[in-house]
Enzyme design. Structure first.
Site, PDB file in Angstrom:
ATOM      1  N   SER A 136     -18.290 -35.336  -7.624  1.00 53.57           N
ATOM      2  CA  SER A 136     -18.216 -33.885  -7.829  1.00 53.57           C
ATOM      3  C   SER A 136     -18.992 -33.501  -9.084  1.00 53.57           C
ATOM      4  O   SER A 136     -19.050 -34.277 -10.058  1.00 53.57           O
ATOM      5  CB  SER A 136     -16.747 -33.514  -8.000  1.00 53.57           C
ATOM      6  OG  SER A 136     -16.614 -32.209  -8.469  1.00 53.57           O
ATOM      7  N   TYR A 189      -8.104 -34.698 -12.173  1.00 56.38           N
ATOM      8  CA  TYR A 189      -8.921 -34.794 -10.954  1.00 56.38           C
ATOM      9  C   TYR A 189     -10.362 -35.183 -11.319  1.00 56.38           C
ATOM     10  O   TYR A 189     -10.917 -36.142 -10.779  1.00 56.38           O
ATOM     11  CB  TYR A 189      -8.906 -33.464 -10.174  1.00 56.38           C
ATOM     12  CG  TYR A 189      -9.979 -33.436  -9.112  1.00 56.38           C
ATOM     13  CD1 TYR A 189      -9.843 -34.186  -7.951  1.00 56.38           C
ATOM     14  CD2 TYR A 189     -11.158 -32.721  -9.305  1.00 56.38           C
ATOM     15  CE1 TYR A 189     -10.848 -34.212  -7.004  1.00 56.38           C
ATOM     16  CE2 TYR A 189     -12.167 -32.739  -8.359  1.00 56.38           C
ATOM     17  CZ  TYR A 189     -12.010 -33.488  -7.209  1.00 56.38           C
ATOM     18  OH  TYR A 189     -13.022 -33.530  -6.284  1.00 56.38           O
ATOM     19  N   LYS A 204     -12.706 -38.824 -10.674  1.00 55.07           N
ATOM     20  CA  LYS A 204     -14.054 -38.975 -10.091  1.00 55.07           C
ATOM     21  C   LYS A 204     -14.965 -39.727 -11.068  1.00 55.07           C
ATOM     22  O   LYS A 204     -15.758 -40.591 -10.673  1.00 55.07           O
ATOM     23  CB  LYS A 204     -14.649 -37.603  -9.754  1.00 55.07           C
ATOM     24  CG  LYS A 204     -13.938 -36.882  -8.624  1.00 55.07           C
ATOM     25  CD  LYS A 204     -14.148 -37.588  -7.288  1.00 55.07           C
ATOM     26  CE  LYS A 204     -13.296 -37.002  -6.194  1.00 55.07           C
ATOM     27  NZ  LYS A 204     -13.334 -37.765  -4.949  1.00 55.07           N
TER      28      LYS A 204
HETATM   29  P1  NAD Z   1      -9.683 -32.480   2.029  1.00 57.57           P
HETATM   30  O1  NAD Z   1      -8.387 -32.520   1.316  1.00 57.57           O
HETATM   31  O2  NAD Z   1      -9.915 -31.393   3.010  1.00 57.57           O
HETATM   32  O3  NAD Z   1      -9.976 -33.875   2.750  1.00 57.57           O
HETATM   33  C1  NAD Z   1      -9.491 -35.098   2.256  1.00 57.57           C
HETATM   34  C2  NAD Z   1      -8.873 -35.837   3.433  1.00 57.57           C
HETATM   35  O4  NAD Z   1      -8.422 -37.105   2.984  1.00 57.57           O
HETATM   36  C3  NAD Z   1      -7.656 -35.113   4.014  1.00 57.57           C
HETATM   37  O5  NAD Z   1      -7.770 -35.067   5.430  1.00 57.57           O
HETATM   38  C4  NAD Z   1      -6.467 -35.977   3.596  1.00 57.57           C
HETATM   39  O6  NAD Z   1      -5.426 -35.930   4.551  1.00 57.57           O
HETATM   40  C5  NAD Z   1      -7.117 -37.344   3.490  1.00 57.57           C
HETATM   41  N1  NAD Z   1      -6.473 -38.265   2.534  1.00 57.57           N
HETATM   42  C6  NAD Z   1      -6.181 -38.040   1.229  1.00 57.57           C
HETATM   43  N2  NAD Z   1      -5.614 -39.119   0.699  1.00 57.57           N
HETATM   44  C7  NAD Z   1      -5.560 -40.064   1.655  1.00 57.57           C
HETATM   45  C8  NAD Z   1      -5.085 -41.399   1.706  1.00 57.57           C
HETATM   46  N3  NAD Z   1      -4.534 -41.989   0.647  1.00 57.57           N
HETATM   47  N4  NAD Z   1      -5.186 -42.077   2.868  1.00 57.57           N
HETATM   48  C9  NAD Z   1      -5.732 -41.498   3.969  1.00 57.57           C
HETATM   49  N5  NAD Z   1      -6.200 -40.249   3.985  1.00 57.57           N
HETATM   50  C10 NAD Z   1      -6.112 -39.531   2.839  1.00 57.57           C
HETATM   51  O7  NAD Z   1     -10.824 -32.447   0.888  1.00 57.57           O
HETATM   52  P2  NAD Z   1     -12.380 -32.143   1.041  1.00 57.57           P
HETATM   53  O8  NAD Z   1     -12.645 -30.807   0.446  1.00 57.57           O
HETATM   54  O9  NAD Z   1     -12.850 -32.454   2.393  1.00 57.57           O
HETATM   55  O10 NAD Z   1     -12.943 -33.203   0.003  1.00 57.57           O
HETATM   56  C11 NAD Z   1     -13.402 -34.481   0.427  1.00 57.57           C
HETATM   57  C12 NAD Z   1     -13.840 -35.267  -0.790  1.00 57.57           C
HETATM   58  O11 NAD Z   1     -14.839 -34.535  -1.494  1.00 57.57           O
HETATM   59  C13 NAD Z   1     -12.728 -35.545  -1.802  1.00 57.57           C
HETATM   60  O12 NAD Z   1     -12.935 -36.820  -2.342  1.00 57.57           O
HETATM   61  C14 NAD Z   1     -12.956 -34.483  -2.861  1.00 57.57           C
HETATM   62  O13 NAD Z   1     -12.465 -34.878  -4.103  1.00 57.57           O
HETATM   63  C15 NAD Z   1     -14.472 -34.389  -2.862  1.00 57.57           C
HETATM   64  N6  NAD Z   1     -14.990 -33.102  -3.350  1.00 57.57           N
HETATM   65  C16 NAD Z   1     -14.536 -31.949  -2.789  1.00 57.57           C
HETATM   66  C17 NAD Z   1     -15.025 -30.723  -3.269  1.00 57.57           C
HETATM   67  C18 NAD Z   1     -14.513 -29.411  -2.724  1.00 57.57           C
HETATM   68  O14 NAD Z   1     -14.635 -28.392  -3.413  1.00 57.57           O
HETATM   69  N7  NAD Z   1     -13.963 -29.358  -1.518  1.00 57.57           N
HETATM   70  C19 NAD Z   1     -15.990 -30.692  -4.287  1.00 57.57           C
HETATM   71  C20 NAD Z   1     -16.438 -31.913  -4.821  1.00 57.57           C
HETATM   72  C21 NAD Z   1     -15.934 -33.114  -4.329  1.00 57.57           C
HETATM   73  C1  WQD Z   2     -15.609 -20.523  -8.654  1.00 55.04           C
HETATM   74  C2  WQD Z   2     -15.763 -19.298  -9.539  1.00 55.04           C
HETATM   75  C3  WQD Z   2     -13.900 -18.971 -11.043  1.00 55.04           C
HETATM   76  C4  WQD Z   2     -10.950 -18.169  -7.904  1.00 55.04           C
HETATM   77  C5  WQD Z   2     -13.671 -26.274  -8.383  1.00 55.04           C
HETATM   78  C6  WQD Z   2     -13.349 -27.600  -9.005  1.00 55.04           C
HETATM   79  C7  WQD Z   2     -14.483 -28.566  -8.812  1.00 55.04           C
HETATM   80  C8  WQD Z   2     -14.882 -28.673  -7.324  1.00 55.04           C
HETATM   81  C9  WQD Z   2     -15.066 -27.323  -6.714  1.00 55.04           C
HETATM   82  C10 WQD Z   2     -13.804 -30.556  -6.326  1.00 55.04           C
HETATM   83  C11 WQD Z   2     -15.328 -19.537 -10.985  1.00 55.04           C
HETATM   84  C12 WQD Z   2     -14.000 -17.823 -10.046  1.00 55.04           C
HETATM   85  C13 WQD Z   2     -12.117 -18.454  -8.570  1.00 55.04           C
HETATM   86  C14 WQD Z   2     -10.366 -16.872  -8.066  1.00 55.04           C
HETATM   87  C15 WQD Z   2     -12.175 -16.250  -9.514  1.00 55.04           C
HETATM   88  N1  WQD Z   2     -13.880 -29.320  -6.548  1.00 55.04           N
HETATM   89  N2  WQD Z   2     -12.724 -17.511  -9.364  1.00 55.04           N
HETATM   90  N3  WQD Z   2     -11.006 -15.959  -8.857  1.00 55.04           N
HETATM   91  O1  WQD Z   2     -13.855 -23.922 -10.511  1.00 55.04           O
HETATM   92  O2  WQD Z   2     -16.312 -23.957  -9.854  1.00 55.04           O
HETATM   93  O3  WQD Z   2     -14.826 -25.722  -9.011  1.00 55.04           O
HETATM   94  O4  WQD Z   2     -13.936 -26.473  -6.987  1.00 55.04           O
HETATM   95  O5  WQD Z   2     -14.470 -31.446  -6.816  1.00 55.04           O
HETATM   96  O6  WQD Z   2     -14.041 -29.782  -9.317  1.00 55.04           O
HETATM   97  O7  WQD Z   2     -13.107 -27.398 -10.402  1.00 55.04           O
HETATM   98  O8  WQD Z   2     -14.587 -23.450  -8.109  1.00 55.04           O
HETATM   99  O9  WQD Z   2     -13.989 -21.818  -6.391  1.00 55.04           O
HETATM  100  O10 WQD Z   2     -12.287 -22.398  -8.175  1.00 55.04           O
HETATM  101  O11 WQD Z   2     -14.284 -21.047  -8.795  1.00 55.04           O
HETATM  102  O12 WQD Z   2     -12.712 -15.397 -10.232  1.00 55.04           O
HETATM  103  O13 WQD Z   2      -9.287 -16.564  -7.524  1.00 55.04           O
HETATM  104  O14 WQD Z   2     -14.887 -18.269  -9.051  1.00 55.04           O
HETATM  105  O15 WQD Z   2     -13.535 -18.496 -12.301  1.00 55.04           O
HETATM  106  O16 WQD Z   2     -16.183 -18.789 -11.802  1.00 55.04           O
HETATM  107  P1  WQD Z   2     -14.895 -24.222  -9.512  1.00 55.04           P
HETATM  108  P2  WQD Z   2     -13.706 -22.188  -7.797  1.00 55.04           P
END
Ligand code: NAD
Ligand code: WQD
Length: 335
Positions: free
Chosen positions: A124, A149, A153
């Site tokens: 991330s 979190y 990562k």
């Molecule tokens: P999500 O929660 O929708 O998907 C994760 C999946 O993993 C879920 O289906 C959950 O049931 C499963 N899971 C979690 N722990 C498990 C375990 N111990 N065993 C088996 N299954 C398990 O999340 P997502 O948004 O699809 O994110 C996927 C990956 O990408 C994650 O590693 C997350 O940290 C990373 N990521 C997400 C974002 C985002 O904003 N969505 C941003 C950056 C990185």
């Molecule tokens: C985006 C913008 C908020 C909600 C997070 C995690 C990051 C990654 C992605 C997993 C910011 C503003 C938000 C609201 C708002 N996840 N906001 N009102 O914070 O960039 O990233 O999700 O890896 O680790 O930190 O994403 O969508 O929460 O916010 O004004 O109700 O929207 O302040 O500027 P962020 P976000």
């Protein structure tokens, strides 16, 4: 190729499985449904017209995961399984470290023992903490994370680097996603956060649906064009395609550990996002400016050159696509 996708029923995992199946890979999903629902699997089949193997299992159960490797000739792993809620991670850090760090340690050990050494890992942009400059490139400093979190990562990235330093027969791609939004154009799969969404786009769609009263815009006094936070939003289907490209590189090229930013390279403010959503869907979003959210940064967007040069990856979908597809999924979602 036979690909094991952990967390394949989740938001990004499900879209990636669709791309993998469309590219004729064989897919095995492992998910414990801790943050997803079984219906997703049926919807993936509806979209692709293809089948795959599924194991409902928690990655912490080492013996069960080992069994999956015994039963299947796996070529590569894409590891999505993790907990991802930043706020929650500050309240239950140990659970986050167990689920996000311990499980991959077990997985790496099992992969090694079966000589499966190709891995794509979901990292991330959060590993960059507060960036010194934007756009952020892959050489920017990491580790200055502000919550468990993000730290989980960062730890896994370090573990993967140590592993590769010790054994360069591994082939690893670390993808640092920026802000994934949107949904499959069919409206069958998308993001379904549990409870009140913490992220911007799912909050906007809940306001559009009337399930939430108004959006709180967290601060308008940042050093940005309109004072609200700027982020690099990427359509989840583009993000899924990036995984397919990373996998192709691991299959074809020399062994290595590669790190890529996966974003669009463009930053949009919160107010620009609201306007884009309103325009794309012909709706009005009620909002109010409130205090800054602790831990937020002013601007975060990616330098995409490395992924373009080495993976041939360029995000194609527009902000309008992101807004339309997010709403198309949400409006059809039953409570
Ligand atoms: P999500 O929660 O929708 O998907 C994760 C999946 O993993 C879920 O289906 C959950 O049931 C499963 N899971 C979690 N722990 C498990 C375990 N111990 N065993 C088996 N299954 C398990 O999340 P997502 O948004 O699809 O994110 C996927 C990956 O990408 C994650 O590693 C997350 O940290 C990373 N990521 C997400 C974002 C985002 O904003 N969505 C941003 C950056 C990185
Ligand atoms: C985006 C913008 C908020 C909600 C997070 C995690 C990051 C990654 C992605 C997993 C910011 C503003 C938000 C609201 C708002 N996840 N906001 N009102 O914070 O960039 O990233 O999700 O890896 O680790 O930190 O994403 O969508 O929460 O916010 O004004 O109700 O929207 O302040 O500027 P962020 P976000």
């Amino acid at each position: 190729m036979k690909i094991l996708v952990t967390g394949g029923a989740g938001y990004i995992g499900s879209h990636t499985v669709v791309e993998l199946l469309n590219n004729n890979h064989e897919v095995i999903i492992v998910d414990n449904f801790s943050n997803s629902k079984p219906e997703v699997l049926e919807n993936i089949k509806k979209i692709t017209g293809k089948d795959f193997k599924f194991y409902q299992e928690d990655l912490i159960n080492k013996d069960k995961i080992n069994q999956i490797f015994e039963e299947n000739q796996i070529d590569a792993v894409i590891d999505f399984a993790a907990f991802k809620a930043v706020g929650e991670s500050t309240k239950i850090p140990v659970k986050y470290y167990i689920n996000n760090v311990s499980t991959i340690l077990f997985l790496l050990e099992i992969m090694d023992s079966h000589n499966v050494k190709k891995l794509v890992f979901s990292s991330s942009a959060t590993v960059y903490g507060t960036p010194d400059n934007v756009p952020i490139n892959e050489e920017s400093k990491t580790g200055d994370t502000t919550n468990p979190y993000g730290t989980s990562k960062f730890f896994v990235e370090k573990i993967l680097k140590d592993l590769y330093a010790a054994d360069n027969t591994w082939d690893i791609a670390i993808l640092r996603y920026f802000n994934p939004v949107g949904a499959h154009e069919s409206g069958l799969i998308g993001e379904e956060p549990v409870g009140i969404p913490a992220n911007l786009m799912p909050f906007i769609t809940k306001v559009a649906k009337g399930e939430l009263e108004e959006l709180k815009v967290f601060g308008n006094d940042y050093d940005t064009l309109d004072g609200t936070g700027v982020r690099d939003y990427i359509h989840v289907v583009d993000l899924a395609i990036a995984h397919e490209k990373a996998l192709e590189k691991l299959i074809k090229e020399e062994k290595g550990l590669y790190i890529y930013n996966i974003g669009t390279g463009k930053g949009y403010s919160v107010l620009e996002m609201i306007q884009a959503f309103e325009k794309a869907n012909n709706l009005t979003i009620k909002y109010q400016i409130t205090e800054r959210r602790p831990g937020d940064i002013a601007k975060c967007y990616s330098d995409t050159k490395k992924a373009e040069k080495e993976l041939g990856f360029v995000a194609k979908k527009s902000l309008e696509d992101m807004c339309k597809d997010s709403w198309n999924f949400e409006k059809n979602l039953k409570k």
